[in-house]
Design an enzyme around this catalytic site. Structure first.
Site, PDB file in Angstrom:
ATOM      1  N   SER A 119       0.646  -1.485   0.011  1.00  0.00           N
ATOM      2  CA  SER A 119      -0.011   0.021   0.107  1.00  0.00           C
ATOM      3  C   SER A 119       0.741   1.270  -0.106  1.00  0.00           C
ATOM      4  O   SER A 119       0.641   2.429  -0.131  1.00  0.00           O
ATOM      5  CB  SER A 119      -0.823   0.087   1.199  1.00  0.00           C
ATOM      6  OG  SER A 119      -1.718  -1.016   1.278  1.00  0.00           O
ATOM      7  N   HIS A 140      -0.910  -2.466  -7.137  1.00  0.00           N
ATOM      8  CA  HIS A 140      -1.836  -2.251  -6.107  1.00  0.00           C
ATOM      9  C   HIS A 140      -3.211  -2.522  -6.111  1.00  0.00           C
ATOM     10  O   HIS A 140      -3.982  -1.600  -6.813  1.00  0.00           O
ATOM     11  CB  HIS A 140      -1.529  -0.861  -5.558  1.00  0.00           C
ATOM     12  CG  HIS A 140      -2.135  -0.651  -4.338  1.00  0.00           C
ATOM     13  ND1 HIS A 140      -2.710   0.735  -3.749  1.00  0.00           N
ATOM     14  CD2 HIS A 140      -2.333  -1.165  -3.088  1.00  0.00           C
ATOM     15  CE1 HIS A 140      -3.143   0.828  -2.739  1.00  0.00           C
ATOM     16  NE2 HIS A 140      -2.741  -0.445  -2.361  1.00  0.00           N
ATOM     17  N   GLU A 152      -3.600   0.170  -9.248  1.00  0.00           N
ATOM     18  CA  GLU A 152      -2.532   1.166  -9.333  1.00  0.00           C
ATOM     19  C   GLU A 152      -1.102   0.460  -9.530  1.00  0.00           C
ATOM     20  O   GLU A 152      -0.843  -0.136  -9.081  1.00  0.00           O
ATOM     21  CB  GLU A 152      -2.644   1.835  -7.703  1.00  0.00           C
ATOM     22  CG  GLU A 152      -1.933   3.411  -7.877  1.00  0.00           C
ATOM     23  CD  GLU A 152      -1.789   3.826  -6.473  1.00  0.00           C
ATOM     24  OE1 GLU A 152      -2.571   3.098  -5.492  1.00  0.00           O
ATOM     25  OE2 GLU A 152      -1.495   5.053  -6.190  1.00  0.00           O
ATOM     26  N   ASN A 191      -3.445   5.890  -1.489  1.00  0.00           N
ATOM     27  CA  ASN A 191      -3.169   6.162  -0.037  1.00  0.00           C
ATOM     28  C   ASN A 191      -2.516   7.479   0.385  1.00  0.00           C
ATOM     29  O   ASN A 191      -2.709   7.592   1.758  1.00  0.00           O
ATOM     30  CB  ASN A 191      -2.430   4.703   0.597  1.00  0.00           C
ATOM     31  CG  ASN A 191      -3.054   3.642   0.428  1.00  0.00           C
ATOM     32  OD1 ASN A 191      -4.348   3.654   0.911  1.00  0.00           O
ATOM     33  ND2 ASN A 191      -2.622   2.442   0.041  1.00  0.00           N
TER      34      ASN A 191
HETATM   35  N1  NAD Z   1      -6.410  -4.381   3.492  1.00  0.00           N
HETATM   36  C1  NAD Z   1      -6.494  -3.430   2.271  1.00  0.00           C
HETATM   37  O1  NAD Z   1      -7.463  -2.683   2.103  1.00  0.00           O
HETATM   38  C2  NAD Z   1      -5.375  -3.502   1.301  1.00  0.00           C
HETATM   39  C3  NAD Z   1      -5.704  -2.913   0.281  1.00  0.00           C
HETATM   40  C4  NAD Z   1      -4.535  -2.788  -0.797  1.00  0.00           C
HETATM   41  C5  NAD Z   1      -3.472  -3.404  -0.410  1.00  0.00           C
HETATM   42  N2  NAD Z   1      -2.998  -3.880   1.026  1.00  0.00           N
HETATM   43  C6  NAD Z   1      -1.763  -4.427   0.816  1.00  0.00           C
HETATM   44  O2  NAD Z   1      -1.683  -5.760   0.678  1.00  0.00           O
HETATM   45  C7  NAD Z   1      -0.882  -6.454   1.655  1.00  0.00           C
HETATM   46  C8  NAD Z   1      -1.699  -7.493   2.366  1.00  0.00           C
HETATM   47  O3  NAD Z   1      -2.722  -6.991   3.164  1.00  0.00           O
HETATM   48  P1  NAD Z   1      -3.968  -7.636   3.987  1.00  0.00           P
HETATM   49  O4  NAD Z   1      -5.073  -6.753   4.156  1.00  0.00           O
HETATM   50  O5  NAD Z   1      -4.259  -8.867   2.883  1.00  0.00           O
HETATM   51  O6  NAD Z   1      -3.345  -8.341   5.017  1.00  0.00           O
HETATM   52  P2  NAD Z   1      -3.906  -9.500   6.088  1.00  0.00           P
HETATM   53  O7  NAD Z   1      -3.128  -9.365   7.460  1.00  0.00           O
HETATM   54  O8  NAD Z   1      -5.305  -9.755   5.963  1.00  0.00           O
HETATM   55  O9  NAD Z   1      -2.929 -10.992   5.492  1.00  0.00           O
HETATM   56  C9  NAD Z   1      -1.334 -10.809   5.411  1.00  0.00           C
HETATM   57  C10 NAD Z   1      -1.043 -12.422   5.222  1.00  0.00           C
HETATM   58  O10 NAD Z   1       0.392 -12.331   4.970  1.00  0.00           O
HETATM   59  C11 NAD Z   1       0.883 -13.474   5.462  1.00  0.00           C
HETATM   60  N3  NAD Z   1       2.015 -13.663   5.714  1.00  0.00           N
HETATM   61  C12 NAD Z   1       3.010 -12.932   6.619  1.00  0.00           C
HETATM   62  N4  NAD Z   1       4.302 -13.223   6.506  1.00  0.00           N
HETATM   63  C13 NAD Z   1       4.154 -14.044   5.303  1.00  0.00           C
HETATM   64  C14 NAD Z   1       5.452 -14.610   4.717  1.00  0.00           C
HETATM   65  N5  NAD Z   1       6.592 -14.547   5.060  1.00  0.00           N
HETATM   66  N6  NAD Z   1       5.256 -15.431   3.585  1.00  0.00           N
HETATM   67  C15 NAD Z   1       3.758 -15.562   3.117  1.00  0.00           C
HETATM   68  N7  NAD Z   1       2.712 -14.933   3.755  1.00  0.00           N
HETATM   69  C16 NAD Z   1       3.128 -14.377   4.911  1.00  0.00           C
HETATM   70  C17 NAD Z   1      -0.087 -13.669   6.866  1.00  0.00           C
HETATM   71  O11 NAD Z   1       0.099 -14.769   7.378  1.00  0.00           O
HETATM   72  C18 NAD Z   1      -1.388 -13.193   6.430  1.00  0.00           C
HETATM   73  O12 NAD Z   1      -2.198 -14.459   5.851  1.00  0.00           O
HETATM   74  C19 NAD Z   1      -0.383  -5.586   2.289  1.00  0.00           C
HETATM   75  O13 NAD Z   1       1.002  -5.045   1.799  1.00  0.00           O
HETATM   76  C20 NAD Z   1      -1.307  -4.281   2.449  1.00  0.00           C
HETATM   77  O14 NAD Z   1      -0.821  -3.219   2.717  1.00  0.00           O
HETATM   78  C21 NAD Z   1      -4.123  -4.060   1.835  1.00  0.00           C
END
Ligand code: NAD
Length: 285
Positions: A119, A140, A152, A191
């Site tokens: 993000s 993104h 994005e 963001n």
């Molecule tokens: N939540 C949102 O609205 C959103 C929107 C766009 C982008 N993002 C980005 O997407 C990414 C994930 O966000 P999310 O909301 O899905 O988080 P989340 O907490 O729901 O999921 C993260 C996952 O990553 C896994 N993980 C951690 N370490 C790991 C590793 N070494 N290898 C493999 N998997 C691993 C965790 O077990 C977990 O299942 C982040 O970078 C976040 O900034 C989030």
């Protein structure tokens, strides 16, 4: 089809959505997470999402079956060795992402493109952790991925035109509209604008100016947002919101981006929003 085998690292709310959308286009997709429970939950979430689409008559039972058949899961990064593209969607933490990209660089074939769904974190820095920085791109997606139309695209300093164009074509193939962040700066476009607004909504609560419900109602009814900023923060994940604010604050060196102390407290309490059952609202069933 541009890519025939795509990997997704991280099976949380973004990773499972990304895998679903890719698999729905007939592409074999490998979903990797360190946590077995996260993988099981991801498959459950994807199945439920398909059921909702069946109910709305957007897909058939057969579509669901072939979509699910296109997804395999693993806790071993080596499963991604033959992928043409790997999209990383693990927890928003710079050290973790650098480590994952070093691992991907080791296990994936030389031609494989590596994309991050981060993000806010520098694509340039992530790319520099690999021996193929020209093949690293920011991709993104928005949450929830099956519904949101935007991707994005972010070019790291080292990203090649060819890698960027292929990722753009792929996003469009997935049915998404692709916007370009011309510079790899903290928070990119969405963001950079959204998170300071959410952070300010949390300050508004922290300073006792209005209740959670009234802040959300004010922004929905007063500025025509479909969802209030505190609800949206709960949906994004408060841990993710805090990480993004920290990247903005440190990356820009400007106090206007300092994370609200109340956001910090909620994350310390483990109140991450919808995914943990409690945030500004209570989601316990
Ligand atoms: N939540 C949102 O609205 C959103 C929107 C766009 C982008 N993002 C980005 O997407 C990414 C994930 O966000 P999310 O909301 O899905 O988080 P989340 O907490 O729901 O999921 C993260 C996952 O990553 C896994 N993980 C951690 N370490 C790991 C590793 N070494 N290898 C493999 N998997 C691993 C965790 O077990 C977990 O299942 C982040 O970078 C976040 O900034 C989030």
């Amino acid at each position: 089809m541009i890519f025939s085998l795509v990997g997704v690292v991280g099976a949380g709310q973004m990773g499972n959505g990304i895998a679903q959308v890719i698999a729905s286009k007939g592409i074999s997709t490998i979903l990797v997470d360190v946590n077995e429970d996260a993988l099981a939950k991801a498959l459950e979430t994807i199945a439920k999402s398909c059921d909702r689409l069946i109910k709305k008559q957007k897909i058939s039972d057969d579509d669901k079956a072939s979509l699910l058949a296109n997804i395999s899961v693993s806790t071993d990064m080596k499963a991604l060795g033959d992928c043409d593209l790997v999209i990383e969607a693990a927890t928003e933490n710079i050290d973790l992402k650098l480590k994952i990209f070093q691992q991907l660089d080791e296990v994936c074939n030389k031609e494989c493109l590596l994309a991050s769904n981060t993000s806010s974190i520098s694509i340039t820095k992530i790319a520099a952790a690999t021996n193929r920085p020209e093949n690293v791109v920011g991709m993104h997606f928005m949450n929830p991925v099956p519904l949101m139309k935007l991707v994005e695209g972010i070019r790291g300093l080292q990203t090649s035109d060819d890698a960027f164009e292929r990722v753009k074509s792929f996003a469009e193939f997935l049915g998404k509209t692709f916007v370009v962040a011309q510079k790899d700066m903290p928070g990119f476009v969405v963001n950079r604008i959204l998170l300071p607004m959410i952070n300010e909504a949390i300050y508004t609560l922290h300073e006792g100016i209005a209740t959670v419900e009234d802040i959300d109602a004010a922004m929905m009814l007063g500025t025509n947002q479909p969802m209030g900023p505190l609800t949206l923060a709960d949906f994004i994940g408060l841990d993710t919101c805090l990480s993004i604010m920290q990247v903005l604050y440190e990356g820009m060196g400007d106090s206007k981006y300092r994370p609200c102390p109340l956001l910090v407290k909620y994350v310390e309490a483990g109140w991450y929003g919808k995914k943990s059952g409690r945030g500004f609202y209570n989601y316990a069933t």
